[in-house]
Design an enzyme around this catalytic site. Structure first.
Site, PDB file in Angstrom:
ATOM      1  N   HIS A   1      32.358 -29.903  -0.729  1.00  0.00           N
ATOM      2  CA  HIS A   1      31.004 -29.485  -1.106  1.00  0.00           C
ATOM      3  C   HIS A   1      30.177 -30.646  -1.646  1.00  0.00           C
ATOM      4  O   HIS A   1      29.163 -30.432  -2.300  1.00  0.00           O
ATOM      5  CB  HIS A   1      31.065 -28.386  -2.179  1.00  0.00           C
ATOM      6  CG  HIS A   1      31.569 -27.075  -1.662  1.00  0.00           C
ATOM      7  ND1 HIS A   1      32.884 -26.868  -1.352  1.00  0.00           N
ATOM      8  CD2 HIS A   1      30.926 -25.907  -1.401  1.00  0.00           C
ATOM      9  CE1 HIS A   1      33.040 -25.625  -0.928  1.00  0.00           C
ATOM     10  NE2 HIS A   1      31.871 -25.022  -0.936  1.00  0.00           N
TER      11      HIS A   1
ATOM     12  N   GLU B   1      27.421 -19.701  10.184  1.00  0.00           N
ATOM     13  CA  GLU B   1      26.455 -20.765  10.475  1.00  0.00           C
ATOM     14  C   GLU B   1      26.334 -21.028  11.970  1.00  0.00           C
ATOM     15  O   GLU B   1      25.220 -21.246  12.479  1.00  0.00           O
ATOM     16  CB  GLU B   1      26.843 -22.053   9.738  1.00  0.00           C
ATOM     17  CG  GLU B   1      26.548 -22.061   8.246  1.00  0.00           C
ATOM     18  CD  GLU B   1      27.579 -21.301   7.425  1.00  0.00           C
ATOM     19  OE1 GLU B   1      27.358 -21.100   6.220  1.00  0.00           O
ATOM     20  OE2 GLU B   1      28.623 -20.910   8.015  1.00  0.00           O
TER      21      GLU B   1
END
Length: 327
Positions: free
Chosen positions: A129, A60
């Site tokens: 998450h 990322e």
């Protein structure tokens, strides 16, 4: 009007903008060959080819930095995060580069980039998450933050975000990708960033809620209606800039407010909304503002605990009764 899934509305927005403007491209993990982790970009590789639908490594920080550089060079990237929890790996690129380069360059560089993907809790995915990132990114000057609750808003706001010359954090909900709704088939459908939507008109209490919390608010409004109470439901749609004027005008009418926010409570979106309400509309309040948020702990894994952790319709319903002083 057409009936589309949330993911289909997002795809339609990206497809239309890529057809309109050759500088727009999509980049992220599994967006091309796999058709997207949630099938948002299904079929786009075949239509636009590998130079505009680009699979990335699991890096990322790297592909967000590439996107910022591409935006500085005049392209208009869309960066997909498989989940916004993974954006933390690239947080320096988002906060210190995307958000600040225009200011630090004295306006020499625009940063027309959209960071989009799944945000917030999605069930039993454990703490790393299940983060609602709105309050994290909304606190950073230079970033716009958008969080639509339905397919129509998703399409209109994503198209506007892609055309914006500033970096936009576009927050979707993993649990809503399959939800269906009416979407405008207007040829060039745009919804302005920074304008709230009144989802339901009412007179007794104002409920402010965004993304999937909006649907909790609508359920609560339905319950209250069965008892003869009228709730006004406001979907901000955009977290930053926030349309406080629409909220204030509602509170001048209802004199009461409940905020439903999936963020953790401390320094949350609901904290900021509550402050702005008391600053702008304190004399119109007949009761304290009540916030319904996630619990102030990392998201648990166990099914019963994650359900308890999330904002609950019952708590929002009870809060509305409390601000109306109804037992």
């Amino acid at each position: 009007m057409a009936i589309l899934q949330y993911r289909e509305a997002l795809r339609a927005a990206m497809t239309e903008e890529m057809e309109r403007e050759s500088r727009v491209f999509l980049m992220g993990e599994e967006v091309a060959e796999y058709n997207g982790a949630y099938k948002v970009s299904e079929g786009m590789l075949e239509q636009f080819g590998p130079k505009r639908i680009i699979d990335t490594p699991i890096s990322e920080n790297g592909f967000c930095g590439l996107g910022v550089g591409a935006a500085m060079a005049g392209l208009r990237p869309i960066i997909e995060f498989m989940t916004f929890n993974f954006s933390f790996v690239a947080i320096d690129q988002l906060i210190n580069n995307a958000a600040k380069i225009r200011y630090m360059s004295g306006g020499q560089f625009n940063i027309p980039i959209v960071f989009r993907g799944a945000n917030g809790a999605a069930g039993q995915l454990a703490a790393t998450h299940n983060t609602s990132t709105e309050s994290i990114y909304a606190t950073i000057p230079g970033l716009k933050v958008v969080a639509p609750s339905n397919p129509d808003d998703a399409k209109g706001l994503l198209k506007s975000s892609i055309r914006d010359n500033n970096p936009v954090i576009f927050l979707e909900s993993e649990v809503m990708f399959g939800w269906k709704g009416e979407v405008s088939d207007e040829k060039d459908y745009l919804i302005p960033i920074g304008k709230a939507r009144i989802g339901r008109v009412g007179t007794d209490v104002t409920i402010v809620a965004h993304s999937k919390s909006y649907w909790i608010a609508m359920d609560v409004a339905d319950q209250l209606a069965l008892e003869g109470f009228s709730a006004e439901v406001i979907d901000p749609r955009t977290i930053r800039p926030f349309d406080i004027d629409t909220v204030v005008e509602s509170i001048k009418k209802t004199n009461r407010c409940v905020i439903i926010d999936e963020s953790n409570p401390f320094a949350s979106i609901s904290s900021e909304i509550a402050y702005q309400i008391q600053e702008r509309a304190f004399d119109h309040l007949d009761a304290p503002i009540i916030r319904i948020t996630s619990k102030d702990v990392p998201a648990p894994y166990a099914k019963n605990l994650i359900e308890y952790y999330m904002p609950q319709a019952k708590d929002a319903y009870d809060a509305c009764k409390r601000v109306m002083y109804v037992k």
